[in-house]
Design a protein around this motif. Structure first.
Motif, PDB file in Angstrom:
ATOM      1  N   GLU A 148     -17.193  47.581-100.600  1.00 30.90           N
ATOM      2  CA  GLU A 148     -18.211  48.197 -99.748  1.00 30.90           C
ATOM      3  C   GLU A 148     -17.745  48.270 -98.296  1.00 30.90           C
ATOM      4  O   GLU A 148     -17.875  49.310 -97.635  1.00 30.90           O
ATOM      5  CB  GLU A 148     -19.504  47.394 -99.843  1.00 30.90           C
ATOM      6  CG  GLU A 148     -20.646  47.974 -99.057  1.00 30.90           C
ATOM      7  CD  GLU A 148     -21.922  47.149 -99.214  1.00 30.90           C
ATOM      8  OE1 GLU A 148     -22.624  47.000 -98.204  1.00 30.90           O
ATOM      9  OE2 GLU A 148     -22.188  46.661-100.327  1.00 30.90           O
ATOM     10  N   ARG A 149     -17.198  47.191 -97.798  1.00 30.93           N
ATOM     11  CA  ARG A 149     -16.712  47.172 -96.407  1.00 30.93           C
ATOM     12  C   ARG A 149     -15.542  48.126 -96.209  1.00 30.93           C
ATOM     13  O   ARG A 149     -15.419  48.765 -95.159  1.00 30.93           O
ATOM     14  CB  ARG A 149     -16.317  45.755 -96.001  1.00 30.93           C
ATOM     15  CG  ARG A 149     -17.510  44.864 -95.798  1.00 30.93           C
ATOM     16  CD  ARG A 149     -17.084  43.572 -95.181  1.00 30.93           C
ATOM     17  NE  ARG A 149     -18.205  42.651 -95.116  1.00 30.93           N
ATOM     18  CZ  ARG A 149     -18.062  41.365 -94.922  1.00 30.93           C
ATOM     19  NH1 ARG A 149     -16.868  40.836 -94.766  1.00 30.93           N
ATOM     20  NH2 ARG A 149     -19.120  40.592 -94.877  1.00 30.93           N
ATOM     21  N   ASN A 166     -15.057  50.911 -97.850  1.00 28.40           N
ATOM     22  CA  ASN A 166     -15.629  52.254 -97.809  1.00 28.40           C
ATOM     23  C   ASN A 166     -16.278  52.544 -96.461  1.00 28.40           C
ATOM     24  O   ASN A 166     -16.188  53.674 -95.954  1.00 28.40           O
ATOM     25  CB  ASN A 166     -16.640  52.440 -98.941  1.00 28.40           C
ATOM     26  CG  ASN A 166     -15.963  52.534-100.292  1.00 28.40           C
ATOM     27  OD1 ASN A 166     -14.798  52.891-100.404  1.00 28.40           O
ATOM     28  ND2 ASN A 166     -16.703  52.186-101.332  1.00 28.40           N
ATOM     29  N   GLU A 167     -16.902  51.552 -95.865  1.00 32.67           N
ATOM     30  CA  GLU A 167     -17.497  51.730 -94.535  1.00 32.67           C
ATOM     31  C   GLU A 167     -16.416  52.019 -93.489  1.00 32.67           C
ATOM     32  O   GLU A 167     -16.600  52.881 -92.625  1.00 32.67           O
ATOM     33  CB  GLU A 167     -18.295  50.493 -94.146  1.00 32.67           C
ATOM     34  CG  GLU A 167     -19.561  50.307 -94.951  1.00 32.67           C
ATOM     35  CD  GLU A 167     -20.212  48.952 -94.754  1.00 32.67           C
ATOM     36  OE1 GLU A 167     -19.671  48.110 -94.005  1.00 32.67           O
ATOM     37  OE2 GLU A 167     -21.281  48.728 -95.358  1.00 32.67           O
ATOM     38  N   ALA A 168     -15.292  51.311 -93.574  1.00 29.43           N
ATOM     39  CA  ALA A 168     -14.182  51.552 -92.647  1.00 29.43           C
ATOM     40  C   ALA A 168     -13.609  52.953 -92.860  1.00 29.43           C
ATOM     41  O   ALA A 168     -13.291  53.658 -91.890  1.00 29.43           O
ATOM     42  CB  ALA A 168     -13.099  50.493 -92.833  1.00 29.43           C
ATOM     43  N   GLU A 169     -13.497  53.371 -94.103  1.00 22.69           N
ATOM     44  CA  GLU A 169     -13.018  54.718 -94.416  1.00 22.69           C
ATOM     45  C   GLU A 169     -13.955  55.766 -93.818  1.00 22.69           C
ATOM     46  O   GLU A 169     -13.488  56.767 -93.274  1.00 22.69           O
ATOM     47  CB  GLU A 169     -12.951  54.920 -95.935  1.00 22.69           C
ATOM     48  CG  GLU A 169     -11.796  54.225 -96.597  1.00 22.69           C
ATOM     49  CD  GLU A 169     -10.669  55.178 -96.876  1.00 22.69           C
ATOM     50  OE1 GLU A 169     -10.831  56.084 -97.704  1.00 22.69           O
ATOM     51  OE2 GLU A 169      -9.622  54.998 -96.250  1.00 22.69           O
ATOM     52  N   ASP A 170     -15.254  55.542 -93.938  1.00 18.20           N
ATOM     53  CA  ASP A 170     -16.235  56.476 -93.385  1.00 18.20           C
ATOM     54  C   ASP A 170     -16.086  56.595 -91.871  1.00 18.20           C
ATOM     55  O   ASP A 170     -16.200  57.693 -91.318  1.00 18.20           O
ATOM     56  CB  ASP A 170     -17.657  56.056 -93.746  1.00 18.20           C
ATOM     57  CG  ASP A 170     -17.976  56.240 -95.219  1.00 18.20           C
ATOM     58  OD1 ASP A 170     -17.238  56.974 -95.918  1.00 18.20           O
ATOM     59  OD2 ASP A 170     -18.963  55.629 -95.689  1.00 18.20           O
ATOM     60  N   LEU A 171     -15.834  55.472 -91.204  1.00 19.24           N
ATOM     61  CA  LEU A 171     -15.606  55.505 -89.755  1.00 19.24           C
ATOM     62  C   LEU A 171     -14.384  56.349 -89.430  1.00 19.24           C
ATOM     63  O   LEU A 171     -14.402  57.158 -88.493  1.00 19.24           O
ATOM     64  CB  LEU A 171     -15.425  54.081 -89.214  1.00 19.24           C
ATOM     65  CG  LEU A 171     -16.666  53.199 -89.193  1.00 19.24           C
ATOM     66  CD1 LEU A 171     -16.283  51.753 -88.888  1.00 19.24           C
ATOM     67  CD2 LEU A 171     -17.665  53.713 -88.166  1.00 19.24           C
ATOM     68  N   GLU A 229     -13.432  52.189 -83.822  1.00 17.00           N
ATOM     69  CA  GLU A 229     -14.241  51.384 -84.732  1.00 17.00           C
ATOM     70  C   GLU A 229     -13.550  51.203 -86.082  1.00 17.00           C
ATOM     71  O   GLU A 229     -13.604  50.133 -86.680  1.00 17.00           O
ATOM     72  CB  GLU A 229     -15.622  52.017 -84.940  1.00 17.00           C
ATOM     73  CG  GLU A 229     -16.482  52.028 -83.706  1.00 17.00           C
ATOM     74  CD  GLU A 229     -16.323  53.306 -82.878  1.00 17.00           C
ATOM     75  OE1 GLU A 229     -15.296  54.013 -83.003  1.00 17.00           O
ATOM     76  OE2 GLU A 229     -17.230  53.597 -82.083  1.00 17.00           O
ATOM     77  N   ALA A 253     -12.409  47.741 -87.906  1.00 19.24           N
ATOM     78  CA  ALA A 253     -12.880  47.429 -89.258  1.00 19.24           C
ATOM     79  C   ALA A 253     -11.709  47.142 -90.203  1.00 19.24           C
ATOM     80  O   ALA A 253     -11.744  46.171 -90.973  1.00 19.24           O
ATOM     81  CB  ALA A 253     -13.722  48.581 -89.792  1.00 19.24           C
TER      82      ALA A 253
END
Length: 67
Positions: A20-21, A23-28, A36, A40
């Protein structure tokens, strides 16, 4: 090397919140939030050493450094 306990802890986190984390870094990164995303991915490398997350985060950091 790391202790068995540390390996188990990292492995358990990798399977639960690590993906999950990541994927959040990828989204950033995809959103163009480079600063950011770098932060991450660096944090992921510390939290999930010697895992697929560490390896891929290192690759993403290299890609972001070229920008």
């Amino acid at each position: 090397t790391i202790t068995v306990e540390e390996a188990v802890r990292i492995g358990a986190k990798t399977l639960t919140i690590g993906n999950e984390r990541f994927n959040e870094a990828e989204d950033l990164m995809k959103a163009g939030k480079t600063k950011e995303a770098i932060a991450a991915f660096e944090k992921l490398r510390v939290e999930f050493p010697r895992t697929w997350i560490d390896r891929l985060a290192q690759e993403r950091l290299a890609k972001l450094a070229k920008k």
